[in-house]
Write a protein that holds these residues in place. Structure first.
Motif, short mmCIF file in Angstrom:
data_model
loop_
_atom_site.label_atom_id
_atom_site.label_comp_id
_atom_site.label_asym_id
_atom_site.label_seq_id
_atom_site.Cartn_x
_atom_site.Cartn_y
_atom_site.Cartn_z
N ALA A 18 0.81 -1.04 -0.02
CA ALA A 18 -0.04 0.16 -0.04
C ALA A 18 0.84 1.37 0.12
CB ALA A 18 -0.99 -0.08 1.22
N GLU A 19 2.06 1.09 0.64
CA GLU A 19 2.97 2.30 0.81
C GLU A 19 3.48 2.57 -0.56
OE1 GLU A 19 7.05 3.43 3.02
OE2 GLU A 19 5.70 1.95 3.67
N THR A 24 4.12 5.82 -5.45
CA THR A 24 4.65 5.56 -6.92
C THR A 24 3.49 5.63 -7.89
OG1 THR A 24 4.45 3.13 -6.98
CG2 THR A 24 6.35 3.99 -6.36
N ASP A 25 2.12 5.55 -7.34
CA ASP A 25 1.03 5.37 -8.22
C ASP A 25 0.95 4.40 -9.10
OD1 ASP A 25 -0.27 7.98 -7.37
OD2 ASP A 25 0.68 9.26 -8.50
N ILE A 26 1.81 3.29 -8.76
CA ILE A 26 1.73 1.98 -9.47
C ILE A 26 0.32 1.19 -8.84
CG2 ILE A 26 2.69 -0.56 -9.96
CD1 ILE A 26 5.76 0.96 -9.62
N ASN A 27 -0.28 0.62 -9.84
CA ASN A 27 -1.72 0.04 -9.43
C ASN A 27 -1.33 -0.93 -8.26
OD1 ASN A 27 -3.72 -2.24 -9.75
ND2 ASN A 27 -4.43 -0.64 -10.86
N ARG A 28 -2.05 -1.06 -7.30
CA ARG A 28 -1.75 -1.84 -6.29
C ARG A 28 -2.14 -3.48 -6.88
NH1 ARG A 28 -4.30 -1.48 -0.54
NH2 ARG A 28 -3.61 0.75 -0.78
N ASN A 29 -3.05 -3.91 -7.60
CA ASN A 29 -3.00 -5.12 -8.21
C ASN A 29 -1.81 -5.39 -8.95
OD1 ASN A 29 -5.59 -5.48 -7.16
ND2 ASN A 29 -6.30 -4.64 -9.12
N THR A 30 -1.21 -4.61 -9.88
CA THR A 30 0.10 -4.96 -10.27
C THR A 30 1.20 -5.24 -9.27
OG1 THR A 30 -0.58 -3.35 -11.97
CG2 THR A 30 2.00 -4.06 -11.76
N LEU A 50 9.35 1.26 -10.39
CA LEU A 50 9.71 0.67 -9.12
C LEU A 50 11.23 0.61 -8.70
CD1 LEU A 50 8.15 -1.15 -7.06
CD2 LEU A 50 8.19 -3.06 -8.54
N CYS A 51 12.03 0.18 -9.75
CA CYS A 51 13.38 0.19 -9.51
C CYS A 51 13.98 1.55 -9.07
CB CYS A 51 14.12 -0.17 -10.71
SG CYS A 51 14.00 -2.00 -11.16
N ARG A 52 13.36 2.78 -9.88
CA ARG A 52 13.87 4.12 -9.12
C ARG A 52 13.34 4.38 -7.79
NH1 ARG A 52 15.60 7.28 -13.11
NH2 ARG A 52 15.21 6.57 -15.48
N TYR A 53 12.08 3.81 -7.36
CA TYR A 53 11.79 4.15 -5.96
C TYR A 53 12.58 3.36 -5.12
CZ TYR A 53 8.29 3.71 -2.22
OH TYR A 53 7.90 3.72 -0.81
#
Length: 73
Positions: A18-19, A24-30, A50-53
């Protein structure tokens, strides 16, 4: 087969899906599919984000793992 290490990475950092989704605004399901290694495809921009985050390289997130019953072509 491709193994995703997202669950290990988040566990080591004590971060929750969730965090990461919120930040990141990446979809939670993804993220859940990556975390549970059930994803069959992932957009390159999601991997990049994701890698940058997480401040990691792609090779730290994903690994090619050969099964004992698979033969190299």
């Amino acid at each position: 087969m491709i193994k995703c290490h997202l669950s290990r990475i988040l566990g080591e950092r004590k971060q929750k899906i969730a965090e990461v989704a919120r930040d990141t605004d990446i979809n939670r399901n993804t993220l859940h599919r990556l975390y549970n290694e059930t994803a069959t495809r992932v957009e390159l921009d999601v991997i990049d984000q994701l890698c940058r985050y997480l401040d990691i390289q792609v090779g730290e997130l994903f690994e090619v793992v050969e099964h004992a019953d698979q033969q190299l072509l």
